[in-house]
Design an enzyme around this catalytic site. Structure first.
Site, PDB file in Angstrom:
ATOM      1  N   HIS A 224       0.828  -1.210   0.000  1.00 36.15           N
ATOM      2  CA  HIS A 224       0.000   0.000   0.000  1.00 36.15           C
ATOM      3  C   HIS A 224       0.863   1.261   0.000  1.00 36.15           C
ATOM      4  CE1 HIS A 224      -3.498   2.543   1.297  1.00 36.15           C
ATOM      5  NE2 HIS A 224      -2.514   3.240   1.875  1.00 36.15           N
ATOM      6  N   GLU A 225       1.834   1.300   0.915  1.00 34.21           N
ATOM      7  CA  GLU A 225       2.648   2.510   1.057  1.00 34.21           C
ATOM      8  C   GLU A 225       3.509   2.773  -0.180  1.00 34.21           C
ATOM      9  OE1 GLU A 225       2.101   4.581   3.443  1.00 34.21           O
ATOM     10  OE2 GLU A 225       0.733   3.217   4.463  1.00 34.21           O
ATOM     11  N   HIS A 228       1.731   4.832  -2.601  1.00 31.95           N
ATOM     12  CA  HIS A 228       1.837   6.269  -2.328  1.00 31.95           C
ATOM     13  C   HIS A 228       3.160   6.829  -2.839  1.00 31.95           C
ATOM     14  CE1 HIS A 228      -1.836   6.542  -0.153  1.00 31.95           C
ATOM     15  NE2 HIS A 228      -1.435   5.921   0.936  1.00 31.95           N
ATOM     16  N   HIS A 234      -5.485   7.472  -1.945  1.00 28.48           N
ATOM     17  CA  HIS A 234      -6.368   6.391  -1.497  1.00 28.48           C
ATOM     18  C   HIS A 234      -7.529   6.160  -2.462  1.00 28.48           C
ATOM     19  CE1 HIS A 234      -4.799   6.956   2.827  1.00 28.48           C
ATOM     20  NE2 HIS A 234      -4.192   5.944   2.238  1.00 28.48           N
TER      21      HIS A 234
END
Length: 269
Positions: A224-225, A228, A234
């Site tokens: 997930h990170e 980013h 998101h």
């Protein structure tokens, strides 16, 4: 006897981490059912939380943020939050809102004004090259290396990006570390848009590999990170890796169509 002892330990760990999650957001239960116009002690804490996750402007001149009045500012923020997460848009602190908001999540704020599915950071920042390096801070726990490397390979497998290890931490594009943040089961990790490259795991979490009661899977959160770090914000899709919330004892290590389409749209490949 040994088996019974281990079962007791596991049960205790589940209890400890469940209690931590409950205590972290217990204040939300005080505001169930209240609506605009009510004066409620401590509701400024809810405003601050909504500001932290992207639903109230962080302008320091906004004096309403410290008010305990359930005002237009709070009602509007709640409606934006409920709309983004496909909840009933009531503008009050209802059960579904408390249930979701009480879960641990990524510390990166949402971008509620963006697309209805995948999203980008404001200004759509990107990297200037597909060849990026990564490094771990000195002293990083050894069991984190392979899971994060696996997560990088997953993003590389669906894109032109290639990631290579840089032995000099400060020279790497992605700088990965475990640091103190806000305690267990609140903000699990935090990372920054291109071209900053910092990824901070909260060292207070019960980081594990795979599905473990009360544990947070390193690879799942890392995947997930890294999204980013590449420029994705998101997603509203709860199946997507880029969905903000993450439940303990869960593994999410497969990129979804929403994640892949978002990266393709951002980099036009």
């Amino acid at each position: 006897m040994a088996t019974k002892a281990w079962l007791c330990i596991i049960t205790l760990l589940v209890f400890i981490f469940s209690a931590s999650a409950e205590n972290a957001f217990e204040f939300l239960n005080n505001f169930r059912g209240y609506h605009k116009g009510d004066n409620i002690e401590g509701i400024s804490k809810l405003k601050k939380h909504l500001q932290d996750i992207g639903y109230i402007n962080s302008d320091p001149r906004n004096s309403n943020i410290t008010s305990n009045i359930f005002d237009d500012l709070l009602e509007s923020a709640l409606k934006k939050y409920q709309s983004f997460y496909n909840l009933n848009v009531t503008g009050v602190v209802d059960d579904d809102t408390v249930s979701l908001m009480s879960q641990p999540r990524c510390g990166v704020p949402d971008s509620p004004a963006m697309r209805p599915d995948y999203a980008f950071f404001p200004g759509k920042p990107t990297w200037w090259t597909y060849n990026l390096t990564f490094a771990f801070a000195p002293g990083t726990r050894g069991d984190a290396i392979d899971p994060v490397a696996n997560a990088l390979e997953d993003w590389a497998s669906v894109s032109p990006f290639k990631f290579s290890l840089n032995n000099i931490f400060n020279n790497a594009n992605f700088k990965i570390s475990f640091v103190p943040h806000d305690g267990p089961l609140k903000d699990l990790a935090n990372s920054y848009a291109p071209r900053d490259g910092r990824l901070h795991f909260d060292e207070a979490e019960n980081w594990v590999i795979g599905k473990v009661p009360g544990g947070i899977d390193i690879e799942s959160v890392g995947l997930h990170e890294i999204g980013h770090l590449l420029g994705l914000a998101h997603s509203k899709d709860p199946k997507a890796i880029m969905y903000a919330y993450f439940w303990p004892n869960t593994v999410k290590i497969q990129l979804q169509p929403d994640d892949i389409q978002g990266l393709k749209a951002l980099y036009n490949f």
